[in-house]
Motif scaffolding. Structure first.
Motif, PDB file in Angstrom:
ATOM      1  N   GLY A  97       0.834  -1.199   0.000  1.00  0.00           N
ATOM      2  CA  GLY A  97       0.000   0.000   0.000  1.00  0.00           C
ATOM      3  C   GLY A  97       0.860   1.235   0.000  1.00  0.00           C
ATOM      4  N   PRO A  98       0.238   2.404  -0.162  1.00  0.00           N
ATOM      5  CA  PRO A  98       1.007   3.644  -0.207  1.00  0.00           C
ATOM      6  C   PRO A  98       1.641   3.963   1.156  1.00  0.00           C
ATOM      7  N   PRO A  99       2.626   4.879   1.184  1.00  0.00           N
ATOM      8  CA  PRO A  99       3.250   5.255   2.452  1.00  0.00           C
ATOM      9  C   PRO A  99       2.193   5.735   3.449  1.00  0.00           C
ATOM     10  N   ASN A 100       2.403   5.406   4.723  1.00  0.00           N
ATOM     11  CA  ASN A 100       1.570   5.927   5.811  1.00  0.00           C
ATOM     12  C   ASN A 100       0.181   5.307   5.937  1.00  0.00           C
ATOM     13  N   ALA A 101      -0.115   4.267   5.166  1.00  0.00           N
ATOM     14  CA  ALA A 101      -1.457   3.669   5.220  1.00  0.00           C
ATOM     15  C   ALA A 101      -1.696   2.926   6.535  1.00  0.00           C
ATOM     16  N   GLY A 102      -0.605   2.528   7.190  1.00  0.00           N
ATOM     17  CA  GLY A 102      -0.741   1.776   8.449  1.00  0.00           C
ATOM     18  C   GLY A 102      -0.311   0.328   8.324  1.00  0.00           C
ATOM     19  N   LYS A 103       0.565   0.046   7.346  1.00  0.00           N
ATOM     20  CA  LYS A 103       1.004  -1.330   7.095  1.00  0.00           C
ATOM     21  C   LYS A 103       1.768  -1.922   8.289  1.00  0.00           C
ATOM     22  N   THR A 104       2.737  -1.159   8.789  1.00  0.00           N
ATOM     23  CA  THR A 104       3.547  -1.678   9.896  1.00  0.00           C
ATOM     24  C   THR A 104       2.708  -1.798  11.173  1.00  0.00           C
ATOM     25  N   THR A 105       1.802  -0.850  11.371  1.00  0.00           N
ATOM     26  CA  THR A 105       0.908  -0.924  12.533  1.00  0.00           C
ATOM     27  C   THR A 105       0.125  -2.232  12.503  1.00  0.00           C
ATOM     28  N   THR A 118       6.073  -4.267   3.925  1.00  0.00           N
ATOM     29  CA  THR A 118       6.840  -3.657   2.833  1.00  0.00           C
ATOM     30  C   THR A 118       6.855  -2.132   2.937  1.00  0.00           C
ATOM     31  N   PRO A 119       7.868  -1.512   2.335  1.00  0.00           N
ATOM     32  CA  PRO A 119       7.907  -0.047   2.285  1.00  0.00           C
ATOM     33  C   PRO A 119       6.762   0.481   1.416  1.00  0.00           C
ATOM     34  N   GLY A 120       6.192   1.598   1.783  1.00  0.00           N
ATOM     35  CA  GLY A 120       5.095   2.201   1.024  1.00  0.00           C
ATOM     36  C   GLY A 120       5.525   2.482  -0.406  1.00  0.00           C
ATOM     37  N   SER A 138      -9.524  -0.717  12.081  1.00  0.00           N
ATOM     38  CA  SER A 138      -8.544   0.214  12.602  1.00  0.00           C
ATOM     39  C   SER A 138      -7.389  -0.617  13.133  1.00  0.00           C
ATOM     40  N   GLY A 139      -6.280  -0.564  12.422  1.00  0.00           N
ATOM     41  CA  GLY A 139      -5.097  -1.313  12.849  1.00  0.00           C
ATOM     42  C   GLY A 139      -4.571  -0.770  14.160  1.00  0.00           C
ATOM     43  N   LEU A 140      -4.829   0.514  14.380  1.00  0.00           N
ATOM     44  CA  LEU A 140      -4.337   1.175  15.591  1.00  0.00           C
ATOM     45  C   LEU A 140      -5.159   0.750  16.804  1.00  0.00           C
ATOM     46  N   GLU A 141      -6.481   0.815  16.672  1.00  0.00           N
ATOM     47  CA  GLU A 141      -7.333   0.535  17.829  1.00  0.00           C
ATOM     48  C   GLU A 141      -7.840  -0.896  17.852  1.00  0.00           C
ATOM     49  N   SER A 181       5.622   5.328  12.247  1.00  0.00           N
ATOM     50  CA  SER A 181       5.791   6.772  12.386  1.00  0.00           C
ATOM     51  C   SER A 181       4.814   7.526  11.524  1.00  0.00           C
ATOM     52  N   GLU A 182       4.498   8.767  11.935  1.00  0.00           N
ATOM     53  CA  GLU A 182       3.641   9.627  11.121  1.00  0.00           C
ATOM     54  C   GLU A 182       4.398  10.141   9.894  1.00  0.00           C
ATOM     55  N   VAL A 183       5.723  10.058   9.928  1.00  0.00           N
ATOM     56  CA  VAL A 183       6.519  10.465   8.765  1.00  0.00           C
ATOM     57  C   VAL A 183       6.450   9.337   7.723  1.00  0.00           C
ATOM     58  N   PRO A 184       6.071   9.678   6.459  1.00  0.00           N
ATOM     59  CA  PRO A 184       5.998   8.622   5.437  1.00  0.00           C
ATOM     60  C   PRO A 184       7.367   7.970   5.202  1.00  0.00           C
ATOM     61  N   HIS A 185       7.346   6.778   4.662  1.00  0.00           N
ATOM     62  CA  HIS A 185       8.568   6.014   4.379  1.00  0.00           C
ATOM     63  C   HIS A 185       9.345   5.660   5.637  1.00  0.00           C
ATOM     64  N   GLU A 186       8.608   5.376   6.714  1.00  0.00           N
ATOM     65  CA  GLU A 186       9.275   4.899   7.931  1.00  0.00           C
ATOM     66  C   GLU A 186       9.897   3.522   7.651  1.00  0.00           C
ATOM     67  N   THR A 187       9.166   2.695   6.918  1.00  0.00           N
ATOM     68  CA  THR A 187       9.690   1.373   6.560  1.00  0.00           C
ATOM     69  C   THR A 187      10.431   1.494   5.237  1.00  0.00           C
ATOM     70  N   ARG A 188      11.730   1.180   5.240  1.00  0.00           N
ATOM     71  CA  ARG A 188      12.494   1.327   4.007  1.00  0.00           C
ATOM     72  C   ARG A 188      13.190   0.021   3.619  1.00  0.00           C
ATOM     73  N   ASN A 202      -8.274   1.000   6.091  1.00  0.00           N
ATOM     74  CA  ASN A 202      -7.743   1.219   7.447  1.00  0.00           C
ATOM     75  C   ASN A 202      -8.158   2.580   8.006  1.00  0.00           C
ATOM     76  N   LYS A 203      -7.912   2.746   9.275  1.00  0.00           N
ATOM     77  CA  LYS A 203      -8.161   3.998  10.015  1.00  0.00           C
ATOM     78  C   LYS A 203      -9.650   4.299  10.110  1.00  0.00           C
ATOM     79  N   ASN A 204     -10.470   3.259  10.272  1.00  0.00           N
ATOM     80  CA  ASN A 204     -11.910   3.490  10.351  1.00  0.00           C
ATOM     81  C   ASN A 204     -12.329   4.097  11.690  1.00  0.00           C
ATOM     82  N   ASP A 205     -11.344   4.326  12.574  1.00  0.00           N
ATOM     83  CA  ASP A 205     -11.626   5.049  13.816  1.00  0.00           C
ATOM     84  C   ASP A 205     -11.736   6.555  13.585  1.00  0.00           C
ATOM     85  N   LEU A 206     -11.264   7.029  12.423  1.00  0.00           N
ATOM     86  CA  LEU A 206     -11.289   8.474  12.165  1.00  0.00           C
ATOM     87  C   LEU A 206     -12.649   8.893  11.581  1.00  0.00           C
ATOM     88  N   PRO A 207     -13.115  10.095  11.961  1.00  0.00           N
ATOM     89  CA  PRO A 207     -14.465  10.514  11.553  1.00  0.00           C
ATOM     90  C   PRO A 207     -14.676  10.603  10.042  1.00  0.00           C
TER      91      PRO A 207
HETATM   92  N1  LIG Z   1      -6.089   6.881  13.388  1.00  0.00           N
HETATM   93  C1  LIG Z   1      -5.368   5.848  12.955  1.00  0.00           C
HETATM   94  N2  LIG Z   1      -4.051   5.996  12.702  1.00  0.00           N
HETATM   95  C2  LIG Z   1      -3.360   4.924  12.277  1.00  0.00           C
HETATM   96  C3  LIG Z   1      -3.975   3.656  12.060  1.00  0.00           C
HETATM   97  N3  LIG Z   1      -3.031   2.782  11.622  1.00  0.00           N
HETATM   98  C4  LIG Z   1      -1.863   3.491  11.554  1.00  0.00           C
HETATM   99  N4  LIG Z   1      -2.060   4.768  11.964  1.00  0.00           N
HETATM  100  C5  LIG Z   1      -1.052   5.844  12.041  1.00  0.00           C
HETATM  101  O1  LIG Z   1      -0.614   6.143  10.730  1.00  0.00           O
HETATM  102  C6  LIG Z   1       0.785   6.480  10.732  1.00  0.00           C
HETATM  103  C7  LIG Z   1       1.532   5.560   9.794  1.00  0.00           C
HETATM  104  O2  LIG Z   1       1.502   4.227  10.300  1.00  0.00           O
HETATM  105  P1  LIG Z   1       2.539   3.126   9.830  1.00  0.00           P
HETATM  106  O3  LIG Z   1       2.063   1.828  10.381  1.00  0.00           O
HETATM  107  O4  LIG Z   1       3.931   3.569  10.103  1.00  0.00           O
HETATM  108  O5  LIG Z   1       2.267   3.180   8.255  1.00  0.00           O
HETATM  109  P2  LIG Z   1       3.022   2.409   7.086  1.00  0.00           P
HETATM  110  O6  LIG Z   1       1.993   2.085   6.067  1.00  0.00           O
HETATM  111  O7  LIG Z   1       3.821   1.288   7.638  1.00  0.00           O
HETATM  112  O8  LIG Z   1       3.968   3.556   6.541  1.00  0.00           O
HETATM  113  P3  LIG Z   1       5.366   3.440   5.705  1.00  0.00           P
HETATM  114  O9  LIG Z   1       6.215   2.405   6.360  1.00  0.00           O
HETATM  115  O10 LIG Z   1       5.922   4.812   5.804  1.00  0.00           O
HETATM  116  O11 LIG Z   1       4.975   3.088   4.310  1.00  0.00           O
HETATM  117  C8  LIG Z   1       1.234   6.371  12.189  1.00  0.00           C
HETATM  118  O12 LIG Z   1       1.187   7.650  12.764  1.00  0.00           O
HETATM  119  C9  LIG Z   1       0.197   5.427  12.798  1.00  0.00           C
HETATM  120  O13 LIG Z   1       0.033   5.608  14.178  1.00  0.00           O
HETATM  121  C10 LIG Z   1      -5.382   3.533  12.341  1.00  0.00           C
HETATM  122  O14 LIG Z   1      -6.018   2.476  12.206  1.00  0.00           O
HETATM  123  N5  LIG Z   1      -6.027   4.665  12.768  1.00  0.00           N
END
Ligand SMILES: Nc1nc2c(ncn2[C@@H]2O[C@H](COP(=O)(O)OP(=O)(O)OP(=O)(O)O)[C@@H](O)[C@H]2O)c(=O)[nH]1
Ligand SMILES: [Mg+2]
Lengths: 124, 213
Positions: free
Chosen positions: B30-38, B88-90, B194-197, B56-63, B169-174
């Motif tokens: 998926g694209p950077p920051n989608a929440g793959k590593t979470t 995988t990296p975004g 929501s991978g986070l919650e 991380s909130e910074v894109p391309h945390e996973t490289r 992903n991120k279905n916890d957000l409004p």
């Molecule tokens: N609100 C919310 N935030 C999330 C969720 N999953 C991930 N995040 C946030 O999104 C940001 C990116 O998460 P990562 O898991 O690092 O995303 P990634 O897809 O691995 O990003 P890259 O490795 O950069 O490609 C972080 O700030 C996470 O805390 C979710 O389900 N809900």
């Protein structure tokens, strides 16, 4: 003297693309885009070619130089269940009109299933 | 244990090793920051009690592509699968180090991060062509799914005939809109989580056992 600013646009025909190998296509596109031109392909790249295009684009990125590409195309028409597709043997996906440009010059304004609206800047 | 029993065990183990297909590798793309590593961390934590890598909130945390081996997931229906999870990296078509400078990273570090990110994307594409057996495609459901990278990657995955589950992903957000993702990819199952919650991850596990099993 007044400078005339402009952007070169190259339209590559399906016939020309059909004559090239995957690597020739990718080189043709990237060399053109790295010079700051916009390339329009009458027929899009196959998925495997797209995958290699991404990979080779990544290799060409340099700090304060080339920063990658912007690319737009429509989703592949799914001909999987069509009568013709069955006749031709299995899945035949049709790739479509594609526009590719330098990431720092080409911006997509709007993208829907059937409409792409893009903006090109001439400043590099 | 008698000698005979031990020999028997050895032989059956040998036979298993010979005939067992290698573990199915599921790539999280998926694209950077989608929440793959979470999500990868959650899967590994839920089923092994470990982690894959930093978020991380910074894109391309996973490289770098990271693989976690032999994870057994069990659905609520009792079905199980054992897989390798590949984080995988975004994937993107452009990377500019100035993007990282805007996150407050100094120039030298940003240039290094950009270079690693370009290598990471190339590596992720390579894995997809050679080493992946199934894909969890992750999207941030607050963003427009019709991005070219998504259309290209899903097309590439389809052309390799790999099974793909799409995660909204991120279905916890409004402003999350899984419906928009469903309309963009009607040909694949879409699961909102929501991978986070942890919302709805049980549903994802269940789908993974039947889809990749
Ligand atoms: N609100 C919310 N935030 C999330 C969720 N999953 C991930 N995040 C946030 O999104 C940001 C990116 O998460 P990562 O898991 O690092 O995303 P990634 O897809 O691995 O990003 P890259 O490795 O950069 O490609 C972080 O700030 C996470 O805390 C979710 O389900 N809900
Ligand atoms: Mg990551």
């Amino acid at each position: 003297m007044e400078m005339i600013q402009g952007v070169q646009i190259d339209l590559i025909s399906a016939e020309r693309l059909d004559r090239l190998t995957a690597m020739e296509k990718i080189r043709l596109i990237l060399d053109d885009v790295m010079e700051g031109n916009i390339v329009i392909l009458e027929k899009g790249l196959a998925p495997d070619e797209q995958s290699k295009l991404i990979e080779i684009t990544m290799r060409e990125i340099a700090p304060d130089g080339f920063s990658g590409i912007e690319m737009e195309t429509y989703p592949i028409k799914d001909a999987q269940n069509g009568f013709l597709a069955k006749l031709l043997g299995g899945k035949r996906s049709e790739t479509r009109l594609t526009v590719i440009g330098p990431a720092n010059q080409l911006r997509t304004l709007k993208k829907e299933k059937d409409l792409i609206s893009a903006w090109v800047s001439s400043s590099r | 244990m008698t000698f005979l029993v031990r020999t028997k065990r050895k032989i059956s183990g040998l036979l298993k090793a010979l005939f067992k297909k290698r573990t199915c590798r599921i790539g999280i793309y998926g694209p950077p920051n989608a929440g793959k590593t979470t999500l990868a961390n959650r899967i590994v934590r839920d089923w092994v009690g470990d982690a894959v890598g930093p978020v991380s909130e910074v894109p391309h945390e996973t490289r770098r592509v990271r693989r976690k081996e032999d994870i057994t997931i069990t659905g609520q229906n009792g079905n199980s699968i054992t897989i390798d999870i590949v984080d995988t990296p975004g994937v993107t078509t452009k990377i500019d180090y100035n993007e990282f400078v805007e996150y407050g990273i100094d120039k030298e570090e940003a240039v290094k991060r950009a270079r690693e990110a370009t290598e990471g994307v190339a590596e992720a594409m390579h894995w997809l062509r050679e080493d992946i057996d199934g894909v969890v495609y992750m999207l941030d459901s607050t963003l427009d799914p019709f991005q070219q990278v998504n259309i290209m990657l899903v097309g590439i995955i389809e052309s390799r005939k790999l099974p793909v589950l799409i995660v909204a992903n991120k279905n916890d957000l409004p402003d999350a809109s899984p419906a928009r993702i469903k309309s963009a990819f009607p040909q694949h199952p879409v699961i909102a989580i929501s991978g986070l919650e942890g919302n709805n991850v049980e549903e994802l596990y269940e789908q993974m056992t039947s889809y990749f099993g």
